[in-house]
Design an enzyme around this catalytic site. Structure first.
Site, PDB file in Angstrom:
ATOM      1  N   GLY A   1      33.519  54.522  52.958  1.00  0.00           N
ATOM      2  CA  GLY A   1      33.905  54.413  51.560  1.00  0.00           C
ATOM      3  C   GLY A   1      34.523  53.060  51.244  1.00  0.00           C
TER       4      GLY A   1
ATOM      5  N   GLY B   1      35.946  52.264  48.332  1.00  0.00           N
ATOM      6  CA  GLY B   1      36.804  52.386  47.155  1.00  0.00           C
ATOM      7  C   GLY B   1      38.169  51.785  47.419  1.00  0.00           C
ATOM      8  N   PHE B   2      39.150  52.185  46.611  1.00  0.00           N
ATOM      9  CA  PHE B   2      40.496  51.626  46.720  1.00  0.00           C
ATOM     10  C   PHE B   2      41.094  51.866  48.108  1.00  0.00           C
ATOM     11  CE2 PHE B   2      40.039  52.330  42.122  1.00  0.00           C
ATOM     12  CZ  PHE B   2      40.353  51.072  41.658  1.00  0.00           C
ATOM     13  N   GLY B   3      41.018  53.097  48.602  1.00  0.00           N
ATOM     14  CA  GLY B   3      41.601  53.419  49.901  1.00  0.00           C
ATOM     15  C   GLY B   3      40.892  52.735  51.050  1.00  0.00           C
TER      16      GLY B   3
ATOM     17  N   GLU C   1      40.274  59.305  27.354  1.00  0.00           N
ATOM     18  CA  GLU C   1      39.843  57.918  27.161  1.00  0.00           C
ATOM     19  C   GLU C   1      38.456  57.853  26.535  1.00  0.00           C
ATOM     20  OE1 GLU C   1      42.539  56.199  30.867  1.00  0.00           O
ATOM     21  OE2 GLU C   1      40.418  56.654  31.165  1.00  0.00           O
TER      22      GLU C   1
ATOM     23  N   ASP D   1      41.024  60.656  47.329  1.00  0.00           N
ATOM     24  CA  ASP D   1      40.667  61.922  46.682  1.00  0.00           C
ATOM     25  C   ASP D   1      40.187  62.981  47.665  1.00  0.00           C
ATOM     26  OD1 ASP D   1      41.278  60.923  44.199  1.00  0.00           O
ATOM     27  OD2 ASP D   1      39.235  60.322  43.727  1.00  0.00           O
TER      28      ASP D   1
ATOM     29  N   ALA E   1      44.257  55.880  41.966  1.00  0.00           N
ATOM     30  CA  ALA E   1      44.039  54.661  42.740  1.00  0.00           C
ATOM     31  C   ALA E   1      45.278  54.201  43.512  1.00  0.00           C
ATOM     32  CB  ALA E   1      43.531  53.551  41.823  1.00  0.00           C
TER      33      ALA E   1
END
Length: 454
Positions: free
Chosen positions: A14, A16-18, A172, A301, A316
């Site tokens: 992954g 992503g952020f992590g 949003e 997540d 995040a």
């Protein structure tokens, strides 16, 4: 490699952020790092709704993973993880098996339709760039269809947008759509008044943004309603199709449905054979490793963890803190030291409602709303964007949109004639609605030109 001795191999699934933070934390460690992702880019998901509503382009909120992770000990591979064999210490991918010494799973979450996967084709969620493009095209095609449609009732269906779920994503989307219909589009169409479009936000719980304090939740609802959003709480969706949605015994006719209600963990978690929570997330130890497996870590997540009796949020900042902590624990393990427990430091969270309007909480104490919260939201998101070019592009696009109220990334790619009503003569200016004028305009049929691209 050092001589004939193989270095410790860390596999991170992954980007992503992590995952990025874990890889960065191991940049100078005496390990070899392999980062696996099914996409070649890191995506700044908090701004994905602005791609879906034609404010930003996909390239403004994404960056190539290879460009971000250029450490000499880091390899990036484009592949999709399919399962984990913890007995053999192997990650199974669509391109083959990858052995690991330490494994970090940071694959994030996907959409959850609460036992109704068939709803996905009617109400797309928002997790990837493809999702954002799909939503943008559905929204823009709805206005194009309404411009063609001579039947007032069907035209109203095309101009009705229903967002299901009033969490941050749903709020949003609803605020951005309401603003677009009332300020960005009215001068672009001749037969329809886009400012009369209906934007409905449905939430099954008693209030919107349920994880925020009640007074901020109420403030958010008032701001949404000022924008023209019809907010309905306690509204449980019981069915949907391509022409509308059922809420209890009530039917809402709408051609555009968008999903922001639920998330489920990546299906990779199910291959571990360990206890999962209701959302399919792994119940990790305090050190973020899988119970009984100190060599497998789960973050972001995909991880389910309680702190002071409350779940660590799937946002995040939490994923980034987890990624840094896992990198630190892998280093400690190599040095023969015990793993340290993770503790999430909540610095705050914000949700934007619309132009100049947001709500937020700082350090679990300071509560902000209105323009101050909106400015704070802007600053936080610019700070966490990856890449100077992206920061500059987003700041320019925001300033342009704020000053002009325009949404210039209104692109419909591909051919969608089968999704639009047929053009009738009465749809054109200067044509009266006499019976003889009801003849349909047949499209001009042309033979395809030969392609010179080989």
């Amino acid at each position: 490699m050092e001589g004939n001795r193989r270095r410790h191999h860390v596999v991170i699934v992954g980007g992503g952020f992590g995952g990025l933070e874990a890889a960065r934390g191991l940049k100078r460690a005496p390990v070899d790092v392999t980062v696996i992702d099914r996409y070649n880019h890191h995506l700044f998901q908090p701004l994905l709704y602005q791609v879906a509503t034609a404010v930003l382009s996909p390239g403004d909120i994404s960056a190539p993973i290879r460009q971000v992770l250029r450490g000499k000990n880091t390899t990036v591979l484009l592949a999709e993880a399919q399962s984990v064999d913890m007995e053999r210490k192997v990650l199974v991918t669509d391109g083959g098996d990858i052995p690991y010494d330490s494994l970090v799973l940071a694959t994030g979450a996907t959409h959850s339709y609460f036992g109704h996967p068939e709803w996905a084709r009617f109400a797309p969620g928002l997790k990837t760039i493809d999702d954002a493009r799909d939503i943008r095209e559905r929204v823009l095609l709805a206005f194009e269809a309404a411009e063609r449609e001579p039947d007032p009732m069907r035209q109203r269906e095309w101009l009705t947008f229903v967002i299901i779920g009033a969490g941050p994503t749903g709020v949003e989307l609803a605020g951005a759509l309401a603003y677009m219909t009332r300020h960005s589009l009215p001068r672009d169409f001749r037969r329809i008044d886009t400012s009369q479009a209906r934007v409905l936000l449905l939430e099954g719980l008693p209030r919107v943004l349920n994880t925020y304090p009640e007074e901020l939740s109420q403030k958010a609802r008032r701001d949404l309603e000022k924008l023209g959003v019809e907010v309905r709480t306690g509204a449980m969706v019981t069915g949907m199709d391509e022409e509308g949605v059922n809420v209890g015994d009530t039917r809402i006719q709408a051609r555009t449905l968008l999903w922001g209600a639920g998330v489920a963990a990546s299906p990779l978690a199910r291959t571990l054979g360990v206890p999962l929570d209701r959302a399919g997330r792994v119940k990790v130890e305090s050190t973020l490793n899988v119970p009984g497996h100190e060599d497998v870590f789960v973050i972001g997540d995909l991880a389910s963890m309680l702190q002071d009796g409350k779940p660590v949020p799937g946002i995040a900042p939490a994923a980034m803190q987890m990624g840094k902590h896992v990198a630190k624990n892998i280093r400690r393990k190599l040095e023969g030291q015990p793993l340290e427990p993770f503790r999430y430091h909540d610095k705050g969270s914000f949700a934007v409602i619309g132009r100049g309007s947001a709500i937020g909480v700082l350090y679990d104490k300071v509560r902000l709303s209105g323009r101050p919260a909106w400015l704070m939201w802007l600053g936080i998101h610019i700070t966490f964007l990856i890449g100077f070019r992206n920061k500059l592009a987003v700041m320019f696009d925001w300033a342009y949109t704020y000053l002009t109220k325009r949404r210039d990334v209104r692109l419909i790619t591909g051919l969608h004639a089968n999704r639009l009503p047929r053009i009738r003569a009465t749809s054109l200016p200067g044509i009266s609605e006499e019976p003889a004028a009801e003849a349909e305009i047949e499209p001009v049929r042309r033979e395809p030109e030969p392609s010179h691209i080989h």
